[in-house]
Scaffold this motif. Structure first.
Motif, short mmCIF file in Angstrom:
data_model
loop_
_atom_site.label_atom_id
_atom_site.label_comp_id
_atom_site.label_asym_id
_atom_site.label_seq_id
_atom_site.Cartn_x
_atom_site.Cartn_y
_atom_site.Cartn_z
N GLY A 170 0.79 -1.23 0.00
CA GLY A 170 0.00 0.00 0.00
C GLY A 170 0.82 1.27 0.00
O GLY A 170 0.26 2.37 0.02
N TYR A 171 2.14 1.16 -0.03
CA TYR A 171 2.98 2.35 -0.01
C TYR A 171 2.87 3.14 -1.31
O TYR A 171 2.92 4.38 -1.28
CB TYR A 171 4.44 1.99 0.27
N GLY A 172 2.73 2.46 -2.44
CA GLY A 172 2.57 3.16 -3.71
C GLY A 172 1.31 4.00 -3.72
O GLY A 172 1.33 5.17 -4.12
N LYS A 173 0.22 3.44 -3.24
CA LYS A 173 -1.04 4.19 -3.18
C LYS A 173 -0.92 5.35 -2.20
O LYS A 173 -1.40 6.46 -2.48
CB LYS A 173 -2.18 3.26 -2.77
N ALA A 174 -0.26 5.14 -1.08
CA ALA A 174 -0.08 6.22 -0.10
C ALA A 174 0.74 7.36 -0.69
O ALA A 174 0.40 8.54 -0.50
CB ALA A 174 0.58 5.68 1.17
N MET A 175 1.79 7.05 -1.41
CA MET A 175 2.61 8.10 -2.03
C MET A 175 1.80 8.82 -3.11
O MET A 175 1.84 10.05 -3.21
CB MET A 175 3.90 7.52 -2.63
N LEU A 176 1.06 8.06 -3.91
CA LEU A 176 0.24 8.68 -4.95
C LEU A 176 -0.79 9.63 -4.33
O LEU A 176 -0.96 10.76 -4.81
CB LEU A 176 -0.45 7.60 -5.79
N GLU A 177 -1.42 9.22 -3.27
CA GLU A 177 -2.38 10.09 -2.59
C GLU A 177 -1.69 11.34 -2.03
O GLU A 177 -2.25 12.44 -2.06
CB GLU A 177 -3.10 9.32 -1.48
N HIS A 178 -0.47 11.17 -1.53
CA HIS A 178 0.29 12.32 -1.04
C HIS A 178 0.58 13.30 -2.17
O HIS A 178 0.43 14.53 -2.00
CB HIS A 178 1.60 11.84 -0.40
N LEU A 179 0.99 12.79 -3.32
CA LEU A 179 1.29 13.66 -4.47
C LEU A 179 0.03 14.37 -4.96
O LEU A 179 0.07 15.56 -5.31
CB LEU A 179 1.93 12.84 -5.59
N GLU A 180 -1.09 13.65 -4.97
CA GLU A 180 -2.35 14.27 -5.38
C GLU A 180 -2.75 15.37 -4.38
O GLU A 180 -3.24 16.43 -4.77
CB GLU A 180 -3.45 13.22 -5.48
N TYR A 181 -2.54 15.13 -3.10
CA TYR A 181 -2.81 16.15 -2.08
C TYR A 181 -1.95 17.39 -2.33
O TYR A 181 -2.43 18.52 -2.26
CB TYR A 181 -2.55 15.58 -0.68
#
Length: 153
Positions: free
Chosen positions: A89-100
């Motif tokens: 789930g780290y990829g999704k977490a980073m992607l969500e961070h970048l979108e934020y």
């Protein structure tokens, strides 16, 4: 637990190593061995370290850098996970961070060039795009990719 922090110039070698290991492990079958070796040759001092001047992030787990990600205006890039940490789930977490981060900059739509092996991951995260195109890397390498977009507002 994943802790995402802005990368510094001193983080460039670790970020480059994450990228190299991720490509060589996760792109098997999507690209030839020769393409992967050309794509990952060199070291951070060959220009990769300049990315640390952009909004570039490292994700840390128990003091170890395990994932990278970058936001360049409205483009998401450099999303690479160390092979031993993939699937958590780290990829999704980073992607969500970048979108934020993009939303904080009033970006309405983000774009990215997905590697062939990662397109399904991005689709599962709400990105759209099916047409294959050619990515031209700064080093002169050309790779098949899938341009994708996601509306954030």
């Amino acid at each position: 637990m994943l802790e995402i922090k802005p990368a510094t110039a001193q983080d460039a070698p670790a970020a480059f190593d994450i990228r190299r290991e991720a490509i060589r492990s996760q792109c098997i079958g999507a690209y030839t061995r020769e393409q992967m070796m050309l794509w990952t040759r060199g070291n951070a001092d060959d220009g990769y370290s300049a990315l640390m001047d952009k909004p570039f992030y490292l994700g840390w787990v128990q003091g170890q850098p395990v994932i990278t990600g970058m936001l360049d205006h409205n483009e998401i890039g450099a999303l690479f996970v160390l092979p031993g940490f993939a699937g958590r789930g780290y990829g999704k977490a980073m992607l969500e961070h970048l979108e934020y981060q993009a939303r904080q900059r009033a970006v309405e739509t983000v774009v990215l060039d997905a590697t062939l092996n990662a397109a399904s991951f991005y689709r599962a995260c709400g990105y759209v795009g099916d047409e294959q195109a050619v990515y031209h890397s700064p080093s002169g390498l050309t790779l098949a990719c899938i341009p994708m977009t996601k509306r954030l507002v």
